[in-house]
Write a protein that holds these residues in place. Structure first.
Motif, PDB file in Angstrom:
ATOM      1  N   ALA A 254       6.025 -26.825 -37.902  1.00 54.52           N
ATOM      2  CA  ALA A 254       7.019 -27.875 -38.062  1.00 54.52           C
ATOM      3  C   ALA A 254       6.356 -29.245 -38.145  1.00 54.52           C
ATOM      4  N   ALA A 255       7.119 -30.216 -38.670  1.00 50.31           N
ATOM      5  CA  ALA A 255       6.673 -31.605 -38.739  1.00 50.31           C
ATOM      6  C   ALA A 255       6.723 -32.208 -37.341  1.00 50.31           C
ATOM      7  N   ASN A 256       5.636 -32.815 -36.915  1.00 50.74           N
ATOM      8  CA  ASN A 256       5.519 -33.208 -35.513  1.00 50.74           C
ATOM      9  C   ASN A 256       6.527 -34.274 -35.085  1.00 50.74           C
ATOM     10  N   LEU A 257       6.721 -35.321 -35.876  1.00 52.25           N
ATOM     11  CA  LEU A 257       7.626 -36.383 -35.444  1.00 52.25           C
ATOM     12  C   LEU A 257       9.053 -35.867 -35.308  1.00 52.25           C
ATOM     13  N   ALA A 258       9.472 -35.073 -36.284  1.00 53.12           N
ATOM     14  CA  ALA A 258      10.834 -34.535 -36.246  1.00 53.12           C
ATOM     15  C   ALA A 258      11.010 -33.555 -35.092  1.00 53.12           C
ATOM     16  N   MET A 259      10.066 -32.650 -34.923  1.00 59.49           N
ATOM     17  CA  MET A 259      10.190 -31.656 -33.868  1.00 59.49           C
ATOM     18  C   MET A 259      10.048 -32.281 -32.478  1.00 59.49           C
ATOM     19  N   ASP A 260       9.112 -33.196 -32.321  1.00 61.44           N
ATOM     20  CA  ASP A 260       8.927 -33.830 -31.013  1.00 61.44           C
ATOM     21  C   ASP A 260      10.164 -34.622 -30.602  1.00 61.44           C
ATOM     22  N   GLU A 261      10.799 -35.287 -31.566  1.00 63.55           N
ATOM     23  CA  GLU A 261      12.015 -36.037 -31.257  1.00 63.55           C
ATOM     24  C   GLU A 261      13.144 -35.085 -30.860  1.00 63.55           C
ATOM     25  N   LEU A 262      13.240 -33.955 -31.540  1.00 60.43           N
ATOM     26  CA  LEU A 262      14.271 -32.969 -31.226  1.00 60.43           C
ATOM     27  C   LEU A 262      14.040 -32.355 -29.840  1.00 60.43           C
ATOM     28  N   ILE A 263      12.797 -32.038 -29.545  1.00 62.05           N
ATOM     29  CA  ILE A 263      12.462 -31.469 -28.233  1.00 62.05           C
ATOM     30  C   ILE A 263      12.823 -32.446 -27.117  1.00 62.05           C
TER      31      ILE A 263
ATOM     32  N   GLN B 177       2.133 -34.658 -39.132  1.00 59.46           N
ATOM     33  CA  GLN B 177       1.232 -33.568 -38.790  1.00 59.46           C
ATOM     34  C   GLN B 177       2.014 -32.271 -38.855  1.00 59.46           C
ATOM     35  N   TRP B 178       1.384 -31.246 -39.427  1.00 56.73           N
ATOM     36  CA  TRP B 178       1.911 -29.905 -39.266  1.00 56.73           C
ATOM     37  C   TRP B 178       1.384 -29.396 -37.933  1.00 56.73           C
ATOM     38  N   ARG B 179       2.290 -29.001 -37.048  1.00 60.37           N
ATOM     39  CA  ARG B 179       1.891 -28.477 -35.753  1.00 60.37           C
ATOM     40  C   ARG B 179       2.554 -27.135 -35.502  1.00 60.37           C
ATOM     41  N   TRP B 180       1.800 -26.263 -34.878  1.00 62.37           N
ATOM     42  CA  TRP B 180       2.361 -25.004 -34.392  1.00 62.37           C
ATOM     43  C   TRP B 180       3.087 -25.259 -33.085  1.00 62.37           C
ATOM     44  N   TYR B 181       4.310 -24.779 -32.982  1.00 67.75           N
ATOM     45  CA  TYR B 181       5.082 -24.884 -31.745  1.00 67.75           C
ATOM     46  C   TYR B 181       5.319 -23.480 -31.202  1.00 67.75           C
ATOM     47  N   LEU B 182       4.986 -23.311 -29.915  1.00 69.51           N
ATOM     48  CA  LEU B 182       5.137 -22.033 -29.237  1.00 69.51           C
ATOM     49  C   LEU B 182       5.832 -22.265 -27.896  1.00 69.51           C
ATOM     50  N   ARG B 183       6.453 -21.229 -27.359  1.00 66.69           N
ATOM     51  CA  ARG B 183       6.949 -21.307 -25.989  1.00 66.69           C
ATOM     52  C   ARG B 183       5.747 -21.371 -25.040  1.00 66.69           C
ATOM     53  N   ARG B 184       5.893 -22.107 -23.959  1.00 67.81           N
ATOM     54  CA  ARG B 184       4.762 -22.323 -23.040  1.00 67.81           C
ATOM     55  C   ARG B 184       4.244 -21.031 -22.428  1.00 67.81           C
ATOM     56  N   ASP B 185       5.101 -20.032 -22.315  1.00 66.04           N
ATOM     57  CA  ASP B 185       4.667 -18.779 -21.709  1.00 66.04           C
ATOM     58  C   ASP B 185       4.036 -17.815 -22.710  1.00 66.04           C
ATOM     59  N   ASN B 186       3.891 -18.238 -23.961  1.00 63.57           N
ATOM     60  CA  ASN B 186       3.315 -17.371 -24.987  1.00 63.57           C
ATOM     61  C   ASN B 186       1.793 -17.511 -24.964  1.00 63.57           C
ATOM     62  N   PRO B 187       1.054 -16.416 -24.755  1.00 62.62           N
ATOM     63  CA  PRO B 187      -0.412 -16.511 -24.657  1.00 62.62           C
ATOM     64  C   PRO B 187      -1.135 -16.615 -25.998  1.00 62.62           C
ATOM     65  N   LEU B 188      -0.439 -16.451 -27.100  1.00 62.58           N
ATOM     66  CA  LEU B 188      -1.104 -16.501 -28.402  1.00 62.58           C
ATOM     67  C   LEU B 188      -1.647 -17.900 -28.688  1.00 62.58           C
ATOM     68  N   ASN B 189      -2.775 -17.926 -29.423  1.00 58.61           N
ATOM     69  CA  ASN B 189      -3.398 -19.188 -29.810  1.00 58.61           C
ATOM     70  C   ASN B 189      -3.473 -19.241 -31.335  1.00 58.61           C
TER      71      ASN B 189
ATOM     72  N   MET C 127       5.691 -26.040 -45.751  1.00 61.71           N
ATOM     73  CA  MET C 127       5.133 -25.220 -44.673  1.00 61.71           C
ATOM     74  C   MET C 127       5.440 -23.740 -44.895  1.00 61.71           C
ATOM     75  N   HIS C 128       6.662 -23.449 -45.318  1.00 63.69           N
ATOM     76  CA  HIS C 128       7.041 -22.058 -45.591  1.00 63.69           C
ATOM     77  C   HIS C 128       6.196 -21.484 -46.727  1.00 63.69           C
ATOM     78  N   GLN C 129       6.001 -22.268 -47.768  1.00 64.28           N
ATOM     79  CA  GLN C 129       5.184 -21.818 -48.891  1.00 64.28           C
ATOM     80  C   GLN C 129       3.745 -21.570 -48.445  1.00 64.28           C
ATOM     81  N   TRP C 130       3.233 -22.440 -47.591  1.00 66.83           N
ATOM     82  CA  TRP C 130       1.862 -22.305 -47.092  1.00 66.83           C
ATOM     83  C   TRP C 130       1.710 -21.026 -46.267  1.00 66.83           C
ATOM     84  N   LEU C 131       2.696 -20.728 -45.441  1.00 60.73           N
ATOM     85  CA  LEU C 131       2.653 -19.489 -44.652  1.00 60.73           C
ATOM     86  C   LEU C 131       2.626 -18.261 -45.561  1.00 60.73           C
TER      87      LEU C 131
END
Length: 234
Positions: free
Chosen positions: A174-183, A107-119, A139-143
């Motif tokens: 970011a890619a969800n499995l990779a980022m979630d494992e890193l987090i 999954q492509w997922r948006w990752y934000l800091r919890r205190d960031n109010p943007l959606n 993902m970079h190309q898509w952005l």
């Protein structure tokens, strides 16, 4: 026909036959849980195992090398390597190589800091947010294609968490499995939140010159083998 001509013709046939069965050189990057290489050289990962399995079932033993993601794609484009993975599809890549998949879920997922109010789902997010993805990624190309304000593009996926926590971007894609494992490994789950962008399964890109050397039936055989080897999410 002279003996010399016959010998030369046989040599050409043997050379061509050998090239079609030579071990393909496939390139990947260090990215858990998709593809990893330990200090002692052991290779593992859910995408790596699926692709190695599919190649073996197709009659080839792949040679897999770990390098930077941007360089991996350039080497395949120039013919110095035969393929790269794990990669999601886009139109630019499809022009130069053929995609086989899926080999791993993503999954492509948006990752934000919890205190960031943007959606990320708000209509004005594109204009308001400073975002990022790692260099050379789909993902970079898509952005870029969708007009986002890219403020960071580090060379590796794992560095996306660093730039996010440092405040250099409002959100990273970011890619969800990779980022979630890193987090989880860094123990910062309480500092980060995520929002689904889209499902983008990962696969293998093979150069068209490599596929041409394998003959007309190889592509269908490899895709069928990959369907057998792919471990679908439960």
């Amino acid at each position: 026909m002279s003996l010399r001509v016959i010998i030369a013709a046989c040599s050409v046939l043997l050379c061509c036959a050998g090239s079609s069965t030579a071990a393909p050189l496939l390139l990947t990057q260090q990215q858990a849980p998709y593809a990893m290489q330990t200090d002692n050289g052991q290779q593992k990962g859910i995408a790596l195992q699926a692709i190695r399995c599919a190649m073996s079932r197709s009659g080839l033993q792949a040679s897999i090398r770990f390098i930077s993601w941007s360089r991996a794609q350039r080497l395949v484009e120039t013919g110095a390597a035969d393929g790269y993975f794990p990669a999601s599809r886009n139109a630019q890549r499809d022009e130069l190589a053929q995609w086989f998949g899926p080999a791993a879920p993503q999954q492509w997922r948006w990752y934000l800091r919890r205190d960031n109010p943007l959606n990320p789902l708000d209509a004005d997010f594109v204009q308001r947010a400073r975002v990022g993805a790692y260099a050379g990624s789909n993902m970079h190309q898509w952005l870029e294609d969708h007009g986002y304000q890219i403020s960071v593009s580090p060379p590796g996926h794992d560095q996306m968490l660093d730039v996010l926590l440092a405040g250099r971007a409002d959100a990273v894609l970011a890619a969800n499995l990779a980022m979630d494992e890193l987090i989880a490994a860094r123990g910062v789950g309480h500092k980060v939140k995520s929002v689904l962008a889209q499902d983008k399964p990962l696969g293998l890109y093979l150069s068209r010159s490599f596929l041409l050397r394998q003959g007309p039936e190889f592509a269908a055989r490899l895709q069928q083998a990959l369907q057998h080897c792919y471990r679908a999410p439960v």
